[in-house]
Design a protein around this motif. Structure first.
Motif, PDB file in Angstrom:
ATOM      1  N   LYS A   1       3.766  -1.566   1.632  1.00 30.07           N
ATOM      2  CA  LYS A   1       2.341  -1.856   1.464  1.00 30.07           C
ATOM      3  C   LYS A   1       2.105  -3.372   1.514  1.00 30.07           C
ATOM      4  O   LYS A   1       2.741  -4.120   0.781  1.00 30.07           O
ATOM      5  CB  LYS A   1       1.847  -1.317   0.115  1.00 30.07           C
ATOM      6  N   PHE A   2       1.169  -3.777   2.370  1.00 32.53           N
ATOM      7  CA  PHE A   2       0.790  -5.202   2.460  1.00 32.53           C
ATOM      8  C   PHE A   2      -0.669  -5.351   2.038  1.00 32.53           C
ATOM      9  O   PHE A   2      -1.513  -4.509   2.348  1.00 32.53           O
ATOM     10  CB  PHE A   2       1.006  -5.726   3.880  1.00 32.53           C
ATOM     11  N   THR A   3      -0.943  -6.441   1.323  1.00 29.71           N
ATOM     12  CA  THR A   3      -2.305  -6.704   0.848  1.00 29.71           C
ATOM     13  C   THR A   3      -2.719  -8.103   1.299  1.00 29.71           C
ATOM     14  O   THR A   3      -1.942  -8.809   1.951  1.00 29.71           O
ATOM     15  CB  THR A   3      -2.368  -6.653  -0.696  1.00 29.71           C
TER      16      THR A   3
ATOM     17  N   GLU B   1      11.062  -6.134   0.176  1.00 31.01           N
ATOM     18  CA  GLU B   1      11.320  -5.445  -1.092  1.00 31.01           C
ATOM     19  C   GLU B   1      10.033  -5.366  -1.930  1.00 31.01           C
ATOM     20  O   GLU B   1       9.708  -4.323  -2.507  1.00 31.01           O
ATOM     21  CB  GLU B   1      12.423  -6.205  -1.857  1.00 31.01           C
ATOM     22  N   ALA B   2       9.283  -6.477  -1.961  1.00 26.93           N
ATOM     23  CA  ALA B   2       8.013  -6.496  -2.711  1.00 26.93           C
ATOM     24  C   ALA B   2       7.027  -5.490  -2.105  1.00 26.93           C
ATOM     25  O   ALA B   2       6.301  -4.792  -2.836  1.00 26.93           O
ATOM     26  CB  ALA B   2       7.417  -7.897  -2.707  1.00 26.93           C
ATOM     27  N   ALA B   3       6.993  -5.399  -0.767  1.00 28.11           N
ATOM     28  CA  ALA B   3       6.081  -4.466  -0.079  1.00 28.11           C
ATOM     29  C   ALA B   3       6.501  -3.015  -0.318  1.00 28.11           C
ATOM     30  O   ALA B   3       5.652  -2.128  -0.494  1.00 28.11           O
ATOM     31  CB  ALA B   3       6.049  -4.772   1.415  1.00 28.11           C
TER      32      ALA B   3
ATOM     33  N   LEU C   1      -2.551  -2.264   3.746  1.00 24.95           N
ATOM     34  CA  LEU C   1      -1.998  -1.820   5.033  1.00 24.95           C
ATOM     35  C   LEU C   1      -0.633  -1.197   4.754  1.00 24.95           C
ATOM     36  O   LEU C   1       0.266  -1.857   4.217  1.00 24.95           O
ATOM     37  CB  LEU C   1      -1.850  -3.016   5.985  1.00 24.95           C
ATOM     38  N   PHE C   2      -0.496   0.081   5.083  1.00 21.41           N
ATOM     39  CA  PHE C   2       0.782   0.769   4.877  1.00 21.41           C
ATOM     40  C   PHE C   2       1.533   0.842   6.200  1.00 21.41           C
ATOM     41  O   PHE C   2       0.967   1.235   7.220  1.00 21.41           O
ATOM     42  CB  PHE C   2       0.560   2.166   4.303  1.00 21.41           C
ATOM     43  N   VAL C   3       2.772   0.415   6.181  1.00 22.19           N
ATOM     44  CA  VAL C   3       3.621   0.434   7.376  1.00 22.19           C
ATOM     45  C   VAL C   3       4.774   1.391   7.110  1.00 22.19           C
ATOM     46  O   VAL C   3       5.444   1.287   6.074  1.00 22.19           O
ATOM     47  CB  VAL C   3       4.166  -0.987   7.674  1.00 22.19           C
TER      48      VAL C   3
ATOM     49  N   SER D   1       1.777 -11.605  -0.470  1.00 28.13           N
ATOM     50  CA  SER D   1       2.034 -10.439   0.380  1.00 28.13           C
ATOM     51  C   SER D   1       1.671 -10.744   1.833  1.00 28.13           C
ATOM     52  O   SER D   1       2.413 -10.421   2.761  1.00 28.13           O
ATOM     53  CB  SER D   1       1.209  -9.249  -0.122  1.00 28.13           C
ATOM     54  N   TYR D   2       0.527 -11.389   1.993  1.00 30.20           N
ATOM     55  CA  TYR D   2      -0.046 -11.590   3.331  1.00 30.20           C
ATOM     56  C   TYR D   2       0.638 -12.710   4.121  1.00 30.20           C
ATOM     57  O   TYR D   2       0.955 -12.563   5.303  1.00 30.20           O
ATOM     58  CB  TYR D   2      -1.553 -11.850   3.138  1.00 30.20           C
ATOM     59  N   PHE D   3       0.905 -13.831   3.451  1.00 31.54           N
ATOM     60  CA  PHE D   3       1.355 -14.994   4.215  1.00 31.54           C
ATOM     61  C   PHE D   3       2.761 -14.851   4.817  1.00 31.54           C
ATOM     62  O   PHE D   3       2.979 -15.276   5.955  1.00 31.54           O
ATOM     63  CB  PHE D   3       1.228 -16.287   3.396  1.00 31.54           C
TER      64      PHE D   3
END
Length: 692
Positions: A215-217, A200-202, A183-185, A222-224
């Motif tokens: 970017k979220f995976t 920062e990780a995203a 998911l790109f925001v 990433s998700y939690f």
């Protein structure tokens, strides 16, 4: 040796040559190892071969151990460094590996040899460890179908092979669905509430893909954090729905991949095969088969244990849930608490009630300090030394260590692979790379462990920072590792975790978790990532006050998983009208206070029971928790006299009576030898804040 030079999978002189192993090495290595193993089995089965330890047990172990080790390396790489080429090579060889182990378990001639050995004069003079190993082997032959009529054995072998294929497919579908989602925001306003390191990780992940924004995976790190912190409710809903529909008929619709990754039919097929296997062996259901080598006597006993624990936990869960709903309505304007609001509202309530956030705590747990503290606690408890060591690894982030006795003798080694990444399956686990055994001339083959987690990798110049939950996970897996590494048993089949009843195997892992709640331990493993300060006592006290926050709800959640698993394998008809999903809802409605979201397909990713060996055994987490809490209570009692829970005298006794004996005697005997009595549930309820 020439073959080993050319094929690293055939080199057993020391550790696996990970940086040299390629998918094209797998089939040729297994050709050699299977041929040797089959020849040795034929020799052992020959009526002219004596029924003694050297010819029945040692001769077979000499060929099956290298085969198991080589295939173990392949399985390990499939889990931590999956590629299309590796997956293809694994899939090509899985049927013949399954066929070999099935035919070994079905061998009536070998079974007769072991029976003759168990009634021979030689048996009387053997060690307790050898007695236990032979008992386990005899049981293994019975469960492996050795006593079946010859005309039924091909079908029994076919069932084993189909189960192995389905289990691997289940795991692959979960991994593929997890990897497929992104998911790109682009609007920074949507990230409000999300901690800086998660943002920062995203951002870093999007950059790596050559995209703008974040970017979220569906990988947990990433998700939690989105579910826990993001103020944007729609963003939470999007990720939540994508996560709970993985590997289901809705996966494609919610962004996690293809229709052929749906595990719905796979689950039914696995359950039908397990049921058929049980009936062929003369049992009513697979739950009975699963419990033969465990501590629990029957499915009824397990379900009674779970129901009684649910009754004790329910009032606490009801209070947790009503408080959360009231708080969400009054403070957050969430009159109807949706599933994607639960983690978010819980984090806000925790912050309000205990005045700290998980993100604040996380900054006190930089990776180097955490490892230093973990190793330091283990060194004090068990009088060992843990130091960096060198070995080839499968990824640049993997590290390798050695464990030595006080006098410098090498006891064990371990690999540690901490970060989530593509091609690595989710979760955390310990696996054995090599077991301990006494070789000829008093030489010892020392044990080697894999410790695998899925934490956030470091971003930028700061070290990785772990949540307190991740620290607990690390201690948990290291507890399994210690069980494997500190064994003193010389017989491979019962050294370390080998031969330990599955419902006792979680005792050493859950035991280690307790140290994460001791201030004296945490001061040695915390250091603020910016200021270098250890965890302040006031913050620790608030964490401790929050320790059992929503524990009633979490206990019921575990009981839902455990009951669902046991019912699936005892009284559920996979060919019947009721679906696996409907059973999960029924049990959730009966046991839990939190409703199951209609869209949720969580059974479709329940890898523990469909791809991880926990079938009709998931209850063992709760079962072993009774044992581990009671064992830890001995350290609390010792601390009242010695002033420290890292009491080396109690540690030495625990090591002697539980860790070092491995599977060489029944787990209950080991527990009683350590505690001096049978287990009691009081410590579990007290530790969980559920004691009156």
């Amino acid at each position: 040796m020439d073959q080993a030079v050319n094929n690293p999978l055939l080199d057993f002189t020391d550790l696996p040559r990970f940086s040299e192993i390629r998918p094209e090495h797998i089939s040729p290595a297994l050709d050699v190892l299977l041929e040797r193993a089959q020849a040795a089995v034929a020799r052992a089965e020959d009526p002219a071969t004596p029924s003694d330890w050297a010819n029945a047990v040692e001769a077979l172990e000499a060929v099956t151990e290298p085969l198991g080790r080589a295939w173990g390396v392949v399985g390990h790489l499939s889990a931590v460094a999956d590629t299309p080429e590796l997956r293809k090579a694994h899939a090509e060889n899985l049927p013949r590996m399954t066929e070999f182990w099935s035919s070994l378990g079905q061998s009536l001639a070998l079974y007769e040899k072991y029976k003759a050995l168990a009634t021979s004069p030689e048996f009387g003079g053997m060690s307790a460890a050898r007695h236990q190993l032979i008992e386990n082997e005899l049981r293994g032959f019975r469960l492996g179908g050795a006593e079946l009529p010859e005309d039924q054995k091909p079908r029994f072998a076919e069932i084993q092979e189909q189960q192995a294929q389905l289990s691997k497919a289940f795991s692959d579908h979960v991994l593929d669905a997890t990897n497929a989602y992104a998911l790109f925001v682009e609007d920074p306003a949507r990230l409000a509430g999300l901690p800086e390191d998660a943002q920062e990780a995203a951002r870093h992940a999007a950059e790596k893909d050559g995209k703008a924004g974040w970017k979220f995976t569906l990988h947990f790190p990433s998700y939690f954090p989105v579910l826990q912190y993001a103020d944007d409710r729609a963003l939470r809903q999007t990720l939540y729905e994508a996560n709970v529909t993985r590997a289901s008929e809705h996966g494609a619709q919610y962004g996690s991949g293809q229709a052929d990754w749906d595990n719905t039919a796979n689950m039914r097929e696995q359950l039908a095969l397990r049921g058929e296997e049980a009936r062929m062996l003369g049992y009513q259901c697979y739950g009975e088969v699963s419990l033969v080598p465990k501590m629990a006597e029957s499915p009824a006993e397990v379900l009674k244990f779970l129901d009684e624990l649910a009754v004790k936990a329910r009032p606490y869960a009801e209070q947790d849930w009503s408080e959360l709903k009231a708080f969400a309505a009054a403070e957050l304007g969430l009159a109807d608490l949706a599933p994607w609001d639960v983690a978010y509202a819980s984090e806000k309530l925790r912050q309000q009630r205990y005045a700290f956030s998980e993100h604040e705590v996380k900054q006190y747990f930089p990776e180097p300090k955490v490892l230093q503290g973990l190793f330091g606690a283990v060194e004090r408890l068990f009088s060992v030394k843990i130091q960096p060591d060198t070995s080839q690894t499968w990824h640049k982030d993997v590290r390798f260590f050695r464990v030595s006795a006080a006098d410098g003798t090498l006891l064990a080694q371990f690999y540690i692979d901490l970060y989530a990444r593509e091609g690595k399956r989710g979760g955390a686990w310990m696996d054995d790379a090599r077991g301990r055994k006494i070789l000829a001339e008093d030489k010892v083959q020392t044990p080697v462990a894999y410790l695998t987690c899925n934490f956030s990798a470091p971003v930028g110049d700061k070290p990785a920072q772990f949540t307190h939950d991740e620290v607990i996970t690390l201690f948990h897996e290291f507890g399994h590792g210690l069980h494997h590494m500190l064994t003193q048993v010389g017989e491979l089949g019962v050294s370390g975790i080998n031969g330990v009843e599955w419902d006792a195997v979680e005792l050493p892992s859950q035991f280690m978790e307790n140290f994460c709640w001791e201030y004296e331990v945490l001061t040695g493993m915390t250091q603020h990532v910016d200021t270098g300060e250890p965890l302040p006592r006031a913050l620790f006290d608030r964490m401790l006050a929050a320790k059992n926050f929503q524990n009633g709800m979490m206990t019921l959640r575990q009981i839902v998983f455990s009951s669902f698993d046991m019912h699936l394998h005892t009284d559920f008809d996979p060919q019947g009208a009721k679906s696996v999903l409907e059973l999960s809802r029924e049990i959730n409605d009966r046991v839990h206070v939190v409703p199951q979201y209609p869209l949720s397909r969580w059974p479709n990713t329940f890898s523990h029971i469909f791809a991880g060996g926990y079938a009709a055994g998931y209850y063992s987490y709760k079962w072993a928790e009774v044992l581990s809490a009671d064992v830890y209570a001995a350290f609390e009692e010792a601390a009242q006299l010695s002033g420290t829970v890292l009491d080396s005298e109690t540690g030495a006794r625990y090591q002697r009576e539980i860790l070092s004996v491995g599977g060489s005697r029944p787990a209950m005997d080991s527990f009683v030898a350590f505690r001096g009595r049978a287990p009691q549930i009081d410590a579990l309820l007290r530790h969980g804040g559920m004691a009156a």
